[in-house]
Design an enzyme around this catalytic site. Structure first.
Site, PDB file in Angstrom:
ATOM      1  N   GLU A   1       0.771  -1.379   0.004  1.00  0.00           N
ATOM      2  CA  GLU A   1       0.072   0.085  -0.105  1.00  0.00           C
ATOM      3  C   GLU A   1       0.922   1.125  -0.043  1.00  0.00           C
ATOM      4  O   GLU A   1       2.064   1.101   0.636  1.00  0.00           O
ATOM      5  CB  GLU A   1      -0.835   0.063   1.191  1.00  0.00           C
ATOM      6  CG  GLU A   1      -1.643  -1.287   1.068  1.00  0.00           C
ATOM      7  CD  GLU A   1      -2.767  -1.151   2.270  1.00  0.00           C
ATOM      8  OE1 GLU A   1      -3.971  -1.852   2.113  1.00  0.00           O
ATOM      9  OE2 GLU A   1      -2.813  -0.612   3.349  1.00  0.00           O
TER      10      GLU A   1
ATOM     11  N   CYS B   1       3.375   8.516   1.031  1.00  0.00           N
ATOM     12  CA  CYS B   1       4.004   7.781   1.814  1.00  0.00           C
ATOM     13  C   CYS B   1       4.205   6.291   1.154  1.00  0.00           C
ATOM     14  O   CYS B   1       3.370   5.911   0.730  1.00  0.00           O
ATOM     15  CB  CYS B   1       3.003   7.320   3.300  1.00  0.00           C
ATOM     16  SG  CYS B   1       3.472   6.144   4.172  1.00  0.00           S
TER      17      CYS B   1
ATOM     18  N   CYS C   1       6.432  -7.038   6.961  1.00  0.00           N
ATOM     19  CA  CYS C   1       7.618  -6.449   7.844  1.00  0.00           C
ATOM     20  C   CYS C   1       7.919  -7.349   8.724  1.00  0.00           C
ATOM     21  O   CYS C   1       7.171  -8.168   9.322  1.00  0.00           O
ATOM     22  CB  CYS C   1       7.080  -5.314   8.535  1.00  0.00           C
ATOM     23  SG  CYS C   1       8.336  -4.327   9.478  1.00  0.00           S
TER      24      CYS C   1
ATOM     25  N   CYS D   1       6.048  -5.185  15.496  1.00  0.00           N
ATOM     26  CA  CYS D   1       5.653  -4.251  16.648  1.00  0.00           C
ATOM     27  C   CYS D   1       4.326  -4.327  16.934  1.00  0.00           C
ATOM     28  O   CYS D   1       3.502  -4.718  15.848  1.00  0.00           O
ATOM     29  CB  CYS D   1       5.604  -2.758  16.100  1.00  0.00           C
ATOM     30  SG  CYS D   1       7.495  -2.342  15.766  1.00  0.00           S
TER      31      CYS D   1
ATOM     32  N   CYS E   1       1.099  -2.394  15.435  1.00  0.00           N
ATOM     33  CA  CYS E   1       1.117  -2.293  13.755  1.00  0.00           C
ATOM     34  C   CYS E   1       0.246  -3.103  13.063  1.00  0.00           C
ATOM     35  O   CYS E   1       0.817  -4.277  13.403  1.00  0.00           O
ATOM     36  CB  CYS E   1       2.495  -1.806  13.537  1.00  0.00           C
ATOM     37  SG  CYS E   1       2.839  -1.583  11.814  1.00  0.00           S
TER      38      CYS E   1
ATOM     39  N   GLU F   1      10.414  -2.221   7.004  1.00  0.00           N
ATOM     40  CA  GLU F   1      11.462  -1.446   7.660  1.00  0.00           C
ATOM     41  C   GLU F   1      12.537  -0.971   6.753  1.00  0.00           C
ATOM     42  O   GLU F   1      13.140  -1.680   6.150  1.00  0.00           O
ATOM     43  CB  GLU F   1      12.195  -2.301   8.729  1.00  0.00           C
ATOM     44  CG  GLU F   1      13.279  -1.659   9.457  1.00  0.00           C
ATOM     45  CD  GLU F   1      13.327  -0.425   9.867  1.00  0.00           C
ATOM     46  OE1 GLU F   1      12.227   0.069  10.474  1.00  0.00           O
ATOM     47  OE2 GLU F   1      14.199   0.438   9.664  1.00  0.00           O
TER      48      GLU F   1
ATOM     49  N   SER G   1      11.897   6.704   8.142  1.00  0.00           N
ATOM     50  CA  SER G   1      11.409   6.313   9.670  1.00  0.00           C
ATOM     51  C   SER G   1      11.788   4.729   9.786  1.00  0.00           C
ATOM     52  O   SER G   1      11.469   3.950   9.081  1.00  0.00           O
ATOM     53  CB  SER G   1      10.027   6.181   9.608  1.00  0.00           C
ATOM     54  OG  SER G   1       9.470   5.862  10.894  1.00  0.00           O
TER      55      SER G   1
ATOM     56  N   SER H   1      11.632   5.509  15.613  1.00  0.00           N
ATOM     57  CA  SER H   1      10.508   5.015  16.275  1.00  0.00           C
ATOM     58  C   SER H   1      10.916   4.640  17.764  1.00  0.00           C
ATOM     59  O   SER H   1      11.579   3.689  17.918  1.00  0.00           O
ATOM     60  CB  SER H   1       9.678   3.834  15.785  1.00  0.00           C
ATOM     61  OG  SER H   1       9.169   4.336  14.370  1.00  0.00           O
ATOM     62  N   LEU H   2      10.753   5.614  18.771  1.00  0.00           N
ATOM     63  CA  LEU H   2      11.263   5.527  20.148  1.00  0.00           C
ATOM     64  C   LEU H   2      10.060   4.528  20.769  1.00  0.00           C
ATOM     65  O   LEU H   2      10.210   3.474  21.501  1.00  0.00           O
ATOM     66  CB  LEU H   2      11.602   6.837  20.607  1.00  0.00           C
ATOM     67  CG  LEU H   2      12.030   6.499  22.002  1.00  0.00           C
ATOM     68  CD1 LEU H   2      13.428   5.891  22.151  1.00  0.00           C
ATOM     69  CD2 LEU H   2      12.116   8.125  22.734  1.00  0.00           C
ATOM     70  N   HIS H   3       8.808   5.309  20.880  1.00  0.00           N
ATOM     71  CA  HIS H   3       7.646   4.721  21.617  1.00  0.00           C
ATOM     72  C   HIS H   3       7.834   4.504  23.028  1.00  0.00           C
ATOM     73  O   HIS H   3       6.683   4.581  23.901  1.00  0.00           O
ATOM     74  CB  HIS H   3       7.184   3.290  20.826  1.00  0.00           C
ATOM     75  CG  HIS H   3       7.029   3.932  19.269  1.00  0.00           C
ATOM     76  ND1 HIS H   3       6.525   5.034  18.736  1.00  0.00           N
ATOM     77  CD2 HIS H   3       7.049   3.175  18.344  1.00  0.00           C
ATOM     78  CE1 HIS H   3       6.080   4.903  17.556  1.00  0.00           C
ATOM     79  NE2 HIS H   3       6.624   3.749  17.055  1.00  0.00           N
TER      80      HIS H   3
ATOM     81  N   ASN I   1      -3.504   4.782  15.929  1.00  0.00           N
ATOM     82  CA  ASN I   1      -4.856   4.245  15.127  1.00  0.00           C
ATOM     83  C   ASN I   1      -4.837   3.011  15.124  1.00  0.00           C
ATOM     84  O   ASN I   1      -4.025   2.165  15.179  1.00  0.00           O
ATOM     85  CB  ASN I   1      -4.002   4.959  13.471  1.00  0.00           C
ATOM     86  CG  ASN I   1      -3.609   6.292  13.342  1.00  0.00           C
ATOM     87  OD1 ASN I   1      -4.423   7.105  13.519  1.00  0.00           O
ATOM     88  ND2 ASN I   1      -2.443   6.374  12.946  1.00  0.00           N
TER      89      ASN I   1
ATOM     90  N   CYS J   1      -1.015   5.870   9.781  1.00  0.00           N
ATOM     91  CA  CYS J   1       0.297   5.506  10.349  1.00  0.00           C
ATOM     92  C   CYS J   1      -0.014   3.852  10.759  1.00  0.00           C
ATOM     93  O   CYS J   1      -0.883   3.972  11.769  1.00  0.00           O
ATOM     94  CB  CYS J   1       0.873   5.965  11.312  1.00  0.00           C
ATOM     95  SG  CYS J   1       1.827   7.469  10.653  1.00  0.00           S
TER      96      CYS J   1
HETATM   97  N1  SAH Z   1       9.237   0.552  10.149  1.00  0.00           N
HETATM   98  C1  SAH Z   1       9.456   1.925  10.333  1.00  0.00           C
HETATM   99  C2  SAH Z   1       8.266   2.609   9.531  1.00  0.00           C
HETATM  100  C3  SAH Z   1       6.756   2.507  10.024  1.00  0.00           C
HETATM  101  S1  SAH Z   1       5.469   3.270   9.949  1.00  0.00           S
HETATM  102  C4  SAH Z   1       9.411   2.176  11.541  1.00  0.00           C
HETATM  103  O1  SAH Z   1       9.370   1.511  12.479  1.00  0.00           O
HETATM  104  O2  SAH Z   1       9.447   3.364  12.011  1.00  0.00           O
HETATM  105  C5  SAH Z   1       5.843   4.997  10.508  1.00  0.00           C
HETATM  106  C6  SAH Z   1       5.278   5.197  11.957  1.00  0.00           C
HETATM  107  O3  SAH Z   1       4.124   4.681  12.457  1.00  0.00           O
HETATM  108  C7  SAH Z   1       6.466   4.290  13.019  1.00  0.00           C
HETATM  109  O4  SAH Z   1       6.637   5.290  14.161  1.00  0.00           O
HETATM  110  C8  SAH Z   1       5.518   3.148  13.500  1.00  0.00           C
HETATM  111  O5  SAH Z   1       5.816   2.632  14.757  1.00  0.00           O
HETATM  112  C9  SAH Z   1       4.164   3.948  13.768  1.00  0.00           C
HETATM  113  N2  SAH Z   1       2.896   3.200  13.807  1.00  0.00           N
HETATM  114  C10 SAH Z   1       2.728   1.839  13.619  1.00  0.00           C
HETATM  115  N3  SAH Z   1       1.483   1.592  13.876  1.00  0.00           N
HETATM  116  C11 SAH Z   1       0.765   2.554  14.484  1.00  0.00           C
HETATM  117  C12 SAH Z   1      -0.610   2.903  14.920  1.00  0.00           C
HETATM  118  N4  SAH Z   1      -1.502   1.953  14.878  1.00  0.00           N
HETATM  119  N5  SAH Z   1      -0.777   4.045  15.076  1.00  0.00           N
HETATM  120  C13 SAH Z   1      -0.117   5.165  14.945  1.00  0.00           C
HETATM  121  N6  SAH Z   1       1.402   4.942  14.599  1.00  0.00           N
HETATM  122  C14 SAH Z   1       1.750   3.719  14.272  1.00  0.00           C
END
Ligand code: SAH
Length: 349
Positions: free
Chosen positions: A87, A101, A108, A112, A115, A162, A191, A216-218, A296, A338
């Site tokens: 997508e 995007c 992937c 995570c 995700c 990734e 990212s 992506s720290l989170h 999301n 995202c």
């Molecule tokens: N593999 C890359 C790109 C991922 S998508 C990465 O890990 O950064 C881009 C961003 O969206 C990342 O920060 C990812 O962690 C975040 N993301 C993933 N699922 C999400 C969700 N359900 N809601 C909001 N952000 C999300």
């Protein structure tokens, strides 16, 4: 099926083609008015004919294009030459232009837990052509719908996959985009989940372009981060802080922006204690910006932070002097936001 890049195919078919012809071909692919090799009048007729016969002008084919109710986001599910699907998303940005995007992989491997793509598992890397053609597809789309005003001003590698696990192809896609479009490196963001070996490679790779990076720290709490992101490990946060300081030493931070993404999950990473840990981490890495992302929904066990908790968290960071911003959510009604990108159709993997 072995996927060969367009350039390698051209090299196979025309072993005696001079270098400037390759450049003409690459350039033509980015000319939105041209729709096949036969339109490339700068090339000799025989070359045009053979290219049309042997090489695909576009290697991604839209199977569906969805439009959000607000008409500010489009999502395309595209088919690849081996029938796999990924997508790609087009969204109107704050400057009234468009951001594309792109996906970097089919599925992937990072898994995570919040995700949607993470649930698909990993299928394969995208080729540089498959990455670049996601952008080319949206350029054609906008060109053919002039009522949708504005140009593509930004590209984010935030789709499926990734990007740093597909380093060479992402780098080649960046080279083509930076050479043949009007989009500059500070308008492109890659990212990453935080693949440290590849992040370290970037510090040494003279040919890696000066695009923006987002990590992506989170969570700034090791146990929480490990639970959210199986690719994390004990000591990750220390190594990331070390890497970040090296990054700012190697590159001029005014030119090389670095962002840490932080998805806000209710009661998981949005409490006062987590804000305090994040503030401490942010102080260790000085010039980096923290971008708070609303969660999301992806059918996972998580819930999004309440508006009140989100505001509180953001305010705590801001009053501690942290450079903090908030991401707008777009296209969640068409599952284009995202983390919502997933292709579950049969044969999609
Ligand atoms: N593999 C890359 C790109 C991922 S998508 C990465 O890990 O950064 C881009 C961003 O969206 C990342 O920060 C990812 O962690 C975040 N993301 C993933 N699922 C999400 C969700 N359900 N809601 C909001 N952000 C999300």
């Amino acid at each position: 099926m072995h996927l060969v890049s367009r350039t390698a195919q051209v090299q196979t078919f025309f072993c005696d083609l001079p270098a400037f012809r390759f450049r003409q071909i690459e350039e033509a692919l980015f000319d939105v008015k041209k729709r096949s090799f036969s339109d490339v009048s700068t090339l000799p007729l025989v070359v045009r004919q053979k290219l049309d016969e042997k090489i695909s002008w576009l290697v991604v084919h839209p199977a569906h294009i969805l439009e959000s109710v607000k008409k500010d986001t489009f999502k395309a599910i595209v088919k690849l030459s081996d029938d796999k699907r990924v997508e790609t998303v087009l969204m109107r940005n704050a400057r009234g232009q468009w951001t594309v995007c792109v996906s970097a992989q089919v599925g992937c491997a990072m898994a995570c837990t919040f995700c949607a793509t993470g649930k698909m598992g990993f299928s394969r890397n995208l080729t540089s052509d498959e990455i670049v053609d996601q952008y080319r597809l949206w350029r054609i789309f906008l060109h053919d719908h002039p009522e949708r005003e504005g140009r593509i001003s930004n590209i984010v590698f935030m789709g499926m996959g990734e990007p740093l696990a597909n380093y060479d192809n992402v780098k080649e896609a960046l080279r083509q985009i930076l050479t043949y479009t009007d989009i500059g490196p500070t308008h492109i963001t890659v990212s990453t989940v935080g693949l440290l070996p590849m992040l370290r490679t970037i510090l040494e790779d003279q040919t890696w372009p000066p695009v923006r990076l987002a990590v992506s720290l989170h969570s700034a709490d090791s146990e929480t981060r490990k639970a959210m992101m199986p690719s994390s490990f004990d000591g990750f946060l220390d190594e990331l802080a070390e890497w970040t300081n090296a990054y700012f030493l190697v590159f001029d931070s005014r030119r090389r922006h670095l962002t840490f993404e932080y998805v806000m999950l209710a009661d998981i990473n949005d409490t006062k204690e987590h804000a305090e840990k994040l503030i401490r981490f942010a102080r260790r890495v000085g010039k980096a910006r923290i971008n708070l992302i609303p969660y999301n929904f992806t059918g996972s066990v998580y819930r999004d932070s309440s508006a009140r908790q989100f505001d509180r968290f953001e305010e705590m960071l801001r009053s501690a002097g942290v450079n903090v911003t908030r991401r707008r959510t777009m296209g969640d009604d068409i599952a284009a936001a995202c983390g919502q990108l997933i292709v579950v159709k049969k044969n999609s993997l």
